[in-house]
Design a protein around this motif. Structure first.
Motif, PDB file in Angstrom:
ATOM      1  N   ARG A  60      17.244  77.393  19.532  1.00  0.00           N
ATOM      2  CA  ARG A  60      17.370  76.432  20.624  1.00  0.00           C
ATOM      3  C   ARG A  60      16.003  76.152  21.236  1.00  0.00           C
ATOM      4  NH1 ARG A  60      20.313  75.672  17.842  1.00  0.00           N
ATOM      5  NH2 ARG A  60      22.509  76.162  17.685  1.00  0.00           N
ATOM      6  N   ALA A  61      15.040  76.979  20.945  1.00  0.00           N
ATOM      7  CA  ALA A  61      13.687  76.751  21.460  1.00  0.00           C
ATOM      8  C   ALA A  61      12.721  77.486  20.557  1.00  0.00           C
ATOM      9  CB  ALA A  61      13.564  77.248  22.894  1.00  0.00           C
ATOM     10  N   GLY A  62      11.425  77.283  20.788  1.00  0.00           N
ATOM     11  CA  GLY A  62      10.437  77.996  19.993  1.00  0.00           C
ATOM     12  C   GLY A  62       9.808  77.107  18.940  1.00  0.00           C
ATOM     13  N   GLU A  63       9.347  77.747  17.879  1.00  0.00           N
ATOM     14  CA  GLU A  63       8.553  77.042  16.875  1.00  0.00           C
ATOM     15  C   GLU A  63       9.051  77.426  15.491  1.00  0.00           C
ATOM     16  OE1 GLU A  63       3.834  76.777  15.561  1.00  0.00           O
ATOM     17  OE2 GLU A  63       4.574  78.485  16.728  1.00  0.00           O
ATOM     18  N   VAL A  64       9.118  76.452  14.602  1.00  0.00           N
ATOM     19  CA  VAL A  64       9.456  76.729  13.207  1.00  0.00           C
ATOM     20  C   VAL A  64       8.324  76.180  12.339  1.00  0.00           C
ATOM     21  CG1 VAL A  64      11.066  76.329  11.313  1.00  0.00           C
ATOM     22  CG2 VAL A  64      11.943  76.556  13.638  1.00  0.00           C
ATOM     23  N   ARG A  65       7.713  77.083  11.575  1.00  0.00           N
ATOM     24  CA  ARG A  65       6.611  76.679  10.693  1.00  0.00           C
ATOM     25  C   ARG A  65       7.103  76.752   9.247  1.00  0.00           C
ATOM     26  NH1 ARG A  65       2.638  81.248  12.258  1.00  0.00           N
ATOM     27  NH2 ARG A  65       4.621  82.292  11.843  1.00  0.00           N
ATOM     28  N   VAL A  66       7.084  75.621   8.587  1.00  0.00           N
ATOM     29  CA  VAL A  66       7.602  75.514   7.228  1.00  0.00           C
ATOM     30  C   VAL A  66       6.440  75.227   6.274  1.00  0.00           C
ATOM     31  CG1 VAL A  66       9.254  74.321   5.724  1.00  0.00           C
ATOM     32  CG2 VAL A  66       9.724  74.517   8.184  1.00  0.00           C
ATOM     33  N   ALA A  67       6.462  75.854   5.106  1.00  0.00           N
ATOM     34  CA  ALA A  67       5.511  75.516   4.040  1.00  0.00           C
ATOM     35  C   ALA A  67       6.329  75.025   2.854  1.00  0.00           C
ATOM     36  CB  ALA A  67       4.683  76.741   3.645  1.00  0.00           C
ATOM     37  N   GLY A  68       5.995  73.858   2.349  1.00  0.00           N
ATOM     38  CA  GLY A  68       6.730  73.314   1.211  1.00  0.00           C
ATOM     39  C   GLY A  68       5.805  73.062   0.047  1.00  0.00           C
ATOM     40  N   ASP A  69       6.287  73.328  -1.175  1.00  0.00           N
ATOM     41  CA  ASP A  69       5.451  72.963  -2.309  1.00  0.00           C
ATOM     42  C   ASP A  69       5.335  71.437  -2.362  1.00  0.00           C
ATOM     43  OD1 ASP A  69       7.370  71.811  -4.095  1.00  0.00           O
ATOM     44  OD2 ASP A  69       7.707  73.701  -5.130  1.00  0.00           O
ATOM     45  N   THR A  70       4.349  70.950  -3.089  1.00  0.00           N
ATOM     46  CA  THR A  70       3.905  69.561  -2.937  1.00  0.00           C
ATOM     47  C   THR A  70       5.036  68.552  -3.018  1.00  0.00           C
ATOM     48  OG1 THR A  70       1.904  70.304  -4.054  1.00  0.00           O
ATOM     49  CG2 THR A  70       2.114  67.955  -3.683  1.00  0.00           C
ATOM     50  N   THR A  71       5.930  68.710  -3.998  1.00  0.00           N
ATOM     51  CA  THR A  71       6.961  67.694  -4.196  1.00  0.00           C
ATOM     52  C   THR A  71       8.027  67.753  -3.115  1.00  0.00           C
ATOM     53  OG1 THR A  71       6.555  67.694  -6.579  1.00  0.00           O
ATOM     54  CG2 THR A  71       8.652  66.789  -5.835  1.00  0.00           C
ATOM     55  N   VAL A  72       8.606  68.928  -2.896  1.00  0.00           N
ATOM     56  CA  VAL A  72       9.657  69.032  -1.869  1.00  0.00           C
ATOM     57  C   VAL A  72       9.056  68.783  -0.483  1.00  0.00           C
ATOM     58  CG1 VAL A  72       9.588  71.543  -1.386  1.00  0.00           C
ATOM     59  CG2 VAL A  72      11.759  70.318  -1.271  1.00  0.00           C
ATOM     60  N   GLY A  73       7.793  69.214  -0.300  1.00  0.00           N
ATOM     61  CA  GLY A  73       7.129  69.048   1.000  1.00  0.00           C
ATOM     62  C   GLY A  73       6.828  67.596   1.322  1.00  0.00           C
ATOM     63  N   THR A  74       6.614  66.787   0.291  1.00  0.00           N
ATOM     64  CA  THR A  74       6.282  65.379   0.512  1.00  0.00           C
ATOM     65  C   THR A  74       7.521  64.496   0.559  1.00  0.00           C
ATOM     66  OG1 THR A  74       4.202  65.718  -0.681  1.00  0.00           O
ATOM     67  CG2 THR A  74       4.899  63.440  -0.363  1.00  0.00           C
ATOM     68  N   TYR A  75       8.512  64.782  -0.294  1.00  0.00           N
ATOM     69  CA  TYR A  75       9.602  63.818  -0.500  1.00  0.00           C
ATOM     70  C   TYR A  75      10.962  64.246   0.044  1.00  0.00           C
ATOM     71  CZ  TYR A  75       6.065  61.912  -3.560  1.00  0.00           C
ATOM     72  OH  TYR A  75       4.888  61.419  -4.040  1.00  0.00           O
ATOM     73  N   VAL A  76      11.128  65.527   0.400  1.00  0.00           N
ATOM     74  CA  VAL A  76      12.437  65.984   0.881  1.00  0.00           C
ATOM     75  C   VAL A  76      12.351  66.558   2.297  1.00  0.00           C
ATOM     76  CG1 VAL A  76      14.365  67.578   0.455  1.00  0.00           C
ATOM     77  CG2 VAL A  76      13.239  66.441  -1.473  1.00  0.00           C
ATOM     78  N   LEU A  77      11.399  67.468   2.524  1.00  0.00           N
ATOM     79  CA  LEU A  77      11.361  68.173   3.808  1.00  0.00           C
ATOM     80  C   LEU A  77      11.080  67.283   5.019  1.00  0.00           C
ATOM     81  CD1 LEU A  77       9.687  71.552   2.779  1.00  0.00           C
ATOM     82  CD2 LEU A  77      12.085  71.124   3.343  1.00  0.00           C
ATOM     83  N   PRO A  78      10.229  66.238   4.923  1.00  0.00           N
ATOM     84  CA  PRO A  78      10.016  65.417   6.125  1.00  0.00           C
ATOM     85  C   PRO A  78      11.317  64.808   6.648  1.00  0.00           C
ATOM     86  CG  PRO A  78       8.249  65.025   4.571  1.00  0.00           C
ATOM     87  CD  PRO A  78       9.276  65.876   3.845  1.00  0.00           C
ATOM     88  N   ASP A  79      12.173  64.296   5.760  1.00  0.00           N
ATOM     89  CA  ASP A  79      13.454  63.735   6.198  1.00  0.00           C
ATOM     90  C   ASP A  79      14.349  64.822   6.785  1.00  0.00           C
ATOM     91  OD1 ASP A  79      12.588  61.323   5.269  1.00  0.00           O
ATOM     92  OD2 ASP A  79      13.858  61.289   3.483  1.00  0.00           O
ATOM     93  N   ALA A  80      14.360  65.982   6.122  1.00  0.00           N
ATOM     94  CA  ALA A  80      15.203  67.084   6.599  1.00  0.00           C
ATOM     95  C   ALA A  80      14.738  67.549   7.983  1.00  0.00           C
ATOM     96  CB  ALA A  80      15.160  68.232   5.599  1.00  0.00           C
TER      97      ALA A  80
END
Length: 204
Positions: A14-34
């Motif tokens: 409900r609060a705080g910070e979430v730091r995500v690392a994505g490999d190039t493909t999922v990080g560019t094309y899937v995770l931003p929308d998610a």
């Protein structure tokens, strides 16, 4: 979508910070929308996304500089915990005018005549491509290694060769007619992206 609800399940925050690392493909094309979907539900949570290759994701998570990572193929040890996250489909692509188009359907070995262009070493997409081709009895020799999906797609669209990429990475180029799927025996191949985190870190 499915990726958003998966992130939601992982981070019942409900609060705080979430730091995500994505490999190039999922990080560019899937995770931003998610992450955008997650942000609409939880605007009070600060989000960050590092997009690096598969080797970089592991380094960030192990060093504690990312809460979790998303990668395709997992590593051979169990330094990180992992769960399946999202389906990824790999296909072969060429420029519409590439000579191999006239020879479809192709055998995997014919991709080498493309010539075959791949992502850099350490990339999950490259490792998947090498493994798929090895299963078909083909040793993948890349004539040119490119360190981003963008550079690789431009090289292939320009007629420099053929490649293996996630279908997520080429939606725009397919719509614009810059690339086309190559019909190759054994493709498309279904793979999974996985969420990974360090076992000693308590995920909310």
């Amino acid at each position: 979508g499915d990726a958003e609800s998966a992130i939601d399940d992982l981070t019942e925050l409900r609060a705080g910070e979430v730091r995500v690392a994505g490999d190039t493909t999922v990080g560019t094309y899937v995770l931003p929308d998610a992450l955008a979907g997650f942000h609409r539900l939880h605007p009070e949570v600060e989000l960050s996304l590092d997009v690096v290759n598969r080797a970089g994701v592991r380094d960030l998570v192990l060093a504690g500089n990312a809460d979790f990572g998303v990668v395709g193929r997992l590593w051979d040890d169990d330094a990180l915990v992992a769960e399946p996250f999202f389906q990824n489909e790999l296909m072969c692509f060429s420029a519409p005018s590439h000579p191999l188009v006239a020879q479809e359907p192709l055998q995997p070995a014919q991709l080498l005549d493309g010539p075959l262009l791949l992502r850099e070493r350490g990339s999950g997409t490259r490792e998947s491509a090498e493994r798929i081709l090895m299963d078909a009895g083909v040793v993948a020799r890349s004539t040119m290694d490119l360190a981003s999906n963008g550079a690789l797609k431009r090289a292939v669209a320009g007629g420099l060769g053929v490649t293996v990429l996630s279908t997520y990475a080429v939606q725009l180029e397919l719509q614009l007619g810059l690339l086309r799927p190559l019909r190759v025996e054994g493709f498309p191949v279904q793979r999974l992206w996985h969420v990974t985190w360090a076992p000693d870190r308590l995920l909310s």
